[in-house]
Design a protein around this motif. Structure first.
Motif, PDB file in Angstrom:
ATOM      1  N   GLU A 120      43.096  39.273  25.540  1.00  0.00           N
ATOM      2  CA  GLU A 120      42.316  38.389  26.343  1.00  0.00           C
ATOM      3  C   GLU A 120      42.950  38.202  27.691  1.00  0.00           C
ATOM      4  O   GLU A 120      44.087  38.610  27.913  1.00  0.00           O
ATOM      5  CB  GLU A 120      42.116  37.032  25.645  1.00  0.00           C
ATOM      6  N   VAL A 121      42.221  37.546  28.594  1.00  0.00           N
ATOM      7  CA  VAL A 121      42.762  37.167  29.892  1.00  0.00           C
ATOM      8  C   VAL A 121      42.994  35.661  29.795  1.00  0.00           C
ATOM      9  O   VAL A 121      42.120  34.858  30.086  1.00  0.00           O
ATOM     10  CB  VAL A 121      41.789  37.513  31.038  1.00  0.00           C
ATOM     11  N   GLY A 122      44.182  35.296  29.307  1.00  0.00           N
ATOM     12  CA  GLY A 122      44.505  33.895  29.068  1.00  0.00           C
ATOM     13  C   GLY A 122      45.835  33.513  29.684  1.00  0.00           C
ATOM     14  O   GLY A 122      46.492  34.308  30.358  1.00  0.00           O
ATOM     15  N   LYS A 123      46.236  32.298  29.436  1.00  0.00           N
ATOM     16  CA  LYS A 123      47.438  31.733  30.051  1.00  0.00           C
ATOM     17  C   LYS A 123      48.690  32.558  29.744  1.00  0.00           C
ATOM     18  O   LYS A 123      49.479  32.857  30.645  1.00  0.00           O
ATOM     19  CB  LYS A 123      47.626  30.296  29.574  1.00  0.00           C
ATOM     20  N   MET A 124      48.897  32.950  28.486  1.00  0.00           N
ATOM     21  CA  MET A 124      50.094  33.717  28.138  1.00  0.00           C
ATOM     22  C   MET A 124      50.116  35.055  28.859  1.00  0.00           C
ATOM     23  O   MET A 124      51.149  35.475  29.381  1.00  0.00           O
ATOM     24  CB  MET A 124      50.171  33.945  26.621  1.00  0.00           C
ATOM     25  N   GLU A 125      48.993  35.723  28.886  1.00  0.00           N
ATOM     26  CA  GLU A 125      48.903  37.046  29.487  1.00  0.00           C
ATOM     27  C   GLU A 125      49.110  36.999  31.003  1.00  0.00           C
ATOM     28  O   GLU A 125      49.595  37.958  31.600  1.00  0.00           O
ATOM     29  CB  GLU A 125      47.545  37.687  29.164  1.00  0.00           C
ATOM     30  N   LEU A 126      48.734  35.895  31.621  1.00  0.00           N
ATOM     31  CA  LEU A 126      48.783  35.790  33.080  1.00  0.00           C
ATOM     32  C   LEU A 126      50.154  35.409  33.633  1.00  0.00           C
ATOM     33  O   LEU A 126      50.320  35.320  34.846  1.00  0.00           O
ATOM     34  CB  LEU A 126      47.725  34.793  33.563  1.00  0.00           C
ATOM     35  N   PHE A 127      51.152  35.204  32.788  1.00  0.00           N
ATOM     36  CA  PHE A 127      52.492  34.865  33.286  1.00  0.00           C
ATOM     37  C   PHE A 127      53.140  36.011  34.043  1.00  0.00           C
ATOM     38  O   PHE A 127      53.958  35.792  34.931  1.00  0.00           O
ATOM     39  CB  PHE A 127      53.417  34.434  32.138  1.00  0.00           C
ATOM     40  N   GLY A 128      52.818  37.230  33.707  1.00  0.00           N
ATOM     41  CA  GLY A 128      53.456  38.378  34.341  1.00  0.00           C
ATOM     42  C   GLY A 128      52.886  38.654  35.722  1.00  0.00           C
ATOM     43  O   GLY A 128      51.843  38.126  36.107  1.00  0.00           O
ATOM     44  N   SER A 129      53.561  39.523  36.448  1.00  0.00           N
ATOM     45  CA  SER A 129      53.108  39.845  37.803  1.00  0.00           C
ATOM     46  C   SER A 129      52.224  41.089  37.847  1.00  0.00           C
ATOM     47  O   SER A 129      51.542  41.322  38.835  1.00  0.00           O
ATOM     48  CB  SER A 129      54.315  40.053  38.722  1.00  0.00           C
ATOM     49  N   SER A 130      52.208  41.893  36.775  1.00  0.00           N
ATOM     50  CA  SER A 130      51.461  43.158  36.787  1.00  0.00           C
ATOM     51  C   SER A 130      50.099  43.082  36.112  1.00  0.00           C
ATOM     52  O   SER A 130      49.220  43.890  36.399  1.00  0.00           O
ATOM     53  CB  SER A 130      52.272  44.254  36.084  1.00  0.00           C
ATOM     54  N   PHE A 131      49.924  42.138  35.194  1.00  0.00           N
ATOM     55  CA  PHE A 131      48.708  42.111  34.383  1.00  0.00           C
ATOM     56  C   PHE A 131      47.452  41.820  35.208  1.00  0.00           C
ATOM     57  O   PHE A 131      46.468  42.569  35.148  1.00  0.00           O
ATOM     58  CB  PHE A 131      48.851  41.099  33.241  1.00  0.00           C
ATOM     59  N   PHE A 132      47.452  40.746  35.963  1.00  0.00           N
ATOM     60  CA  PHE A 132      46.239  40.365  36.693  1.00  0.00           C
ATOM     61  C   PHE A 132      45.827  41.429  37.711  1.00  0.00           C
ATOM     62  O   PHE A 132      44.639  41.784  37.777  1.00  0.00           O
ATOM     63  CB  PHE A 132      46.394  38.994  37.348  1.00  0.00           C
ATOM     64  N   PRO A 133      46.764  42.010  38.488  1.00  0.00           N
ATOM     65  CA  PRO A 133      46.350  43.106  39.381  1.00  0.00           C
ATOM     66  C   PRO A 133      45.747  44.290  38.613  1.00  0.00           C
ATOM     67  O   PRO A 133      44.810  44.923  39.093  1.00  0.00           O
ATOM     68  CB  PRO A 133      47.647  43.504  40.095  1.00  0.00           C
ATOM     69  N   ALA A 134      46.265  44.585  37.430  1.00  0.00           N
ATOM     70  CA  ALA A 134      45.704  45.673  36.621  1.00  0.00           C
ATOM     71  C   ALA A 134      44.278  45.340  36.189  1.00  0.00           C
ATOM     72  O   ALA A 134      43.397  46.206  36.207  1.00  0.00           O
ATOM     73  CB  ALA A 134      46.585  45.945  35.406  1.00  0.00           C
ATOM     74  N   VAL A 135      44.044  44.083  35.802  1.00  0.00           N
ATOM     75  CA  VAL A 135      42.691  43.658  35.427  1.00  0.00           C
ATOM     76  C   VAL A 135      41.754  43.784  36.624  1.00  0.00           C
ATOM     77  O   VAL A 135      40.620  44.268  36.487  1.00  0.00           O
ATOM     78  CB  VAL A 135      42.696  42.210  34.873  1.00  0.00           C
ATOM     79  N   LEU A 136      42.210  43.382  37.803  1.00  0.00           N
ATOM     80  CA  LEU A 136      41.369  43.503  38.998  1.00  0.00           C
ATOM     81  C   LEU A 136      41.014  44.958  39.291  1.00  0.00           C
ATOM     82  O   LEU A 136      39.872  45.269  39.635  1.00  0.00           O
ATOM     83  CB  LEU A 136      42.064  42.880  40.211  1.00  0.00           C
ATOM     84  N   ARG A 137      41.985  45.867  39.129  1.00  0.00           N
ATOM     85  CA  ARG A 137      41.690  47.291  39.346  1.00  0.00           C
ATOM     86  C   ARG A 137      40.632  47.790  38.360  1.00  0.00           C
ATOM     87  O   ARG A 137      39.749  48.571  38.719  1.00  0.00           O
ATOM     88  CB  ARG A 137      42.965  48.125  39.245  1.00  0.00           C
TER      89      ARG A 137
END
Length: 161
Positions: A120-137
């Motif tokens: 999922e795209v949740g609080k735990m997953e969003l702590f890192g610096s690489s995950f959200f940019p990967a989701v945006l791509r």
């Protein structure tokens, strides 16, 4: 309280949302399994999050790739020197490095990808610096996406960053 996942569709993106325990992951895994069994040549990339249980009690979460590889996401029972620096969500210590080392490569956009699954795209997953940019791509790639986004339990807010 609503006990059914809510499905929101935007062109090419299907979001499943709802509070914890409503069945978002179950729905996403069933859709993935159904698609894969009905069309084995479909190229589906991504991951889902599953609970880790000990003695019937939830003690953490792990990331599971669609080909079955796993890595820790969060734990309430880990106590290593490095885990002292990890962010926390409730009683769970979040192993950001482990999560991102497995999940982020699964979000690499490839020419032959037919579908991305992101649970999922949740609080735990969003702590890192690489995950959200990967989701945006992934979202910018025009490849269809099936994803889950949790909503908080009543009376709780999800921080904006």
């Amino acid at each position: 309280m609503n006990t059914t996942p809510i499905v929101v569709a935007v062109v090419g993106v299907l979001l499943v949302t709802g509070p914890p325990g409503v069945g978002k992951t179950t729905l996403i895994v069933k859709v993935f399994e159904t698609l894969k069994s009905s069309n084995p040549n479909l190229k589906i990339q991504g991951f889902y999050i599953s609970e880790v249980r000990q003695g019937g009690e939830r003690v953490g979460f792990q990331v599971v790739t669609l080909d079955g590889r796993t890595a820790p996401l969060a734990s309430s029972i880990i106590s290593s020197p490095e885990s002292l620096r990890w962010p926390t969500v409730g009683k769970y210590k979040v192993d950001v490095a482990s999560f991102e080392s497995l999940a982020v490569p699964e979000l690499q956009v490839r020419e032959d990808t037919d579908l991305f699954v992101i649970d999922e795209v949740g609080k735990m997953e969003l702590f890192g610096s690489s995950f959200f940019p990967a989701v945006l791509r992934v979202l910018e790639s025009n490849v269809p996406v099936l994803a889950s986004v949790p909503i908080p339990k009543v009376g709780r807010d999800i921080p904006a960053g």
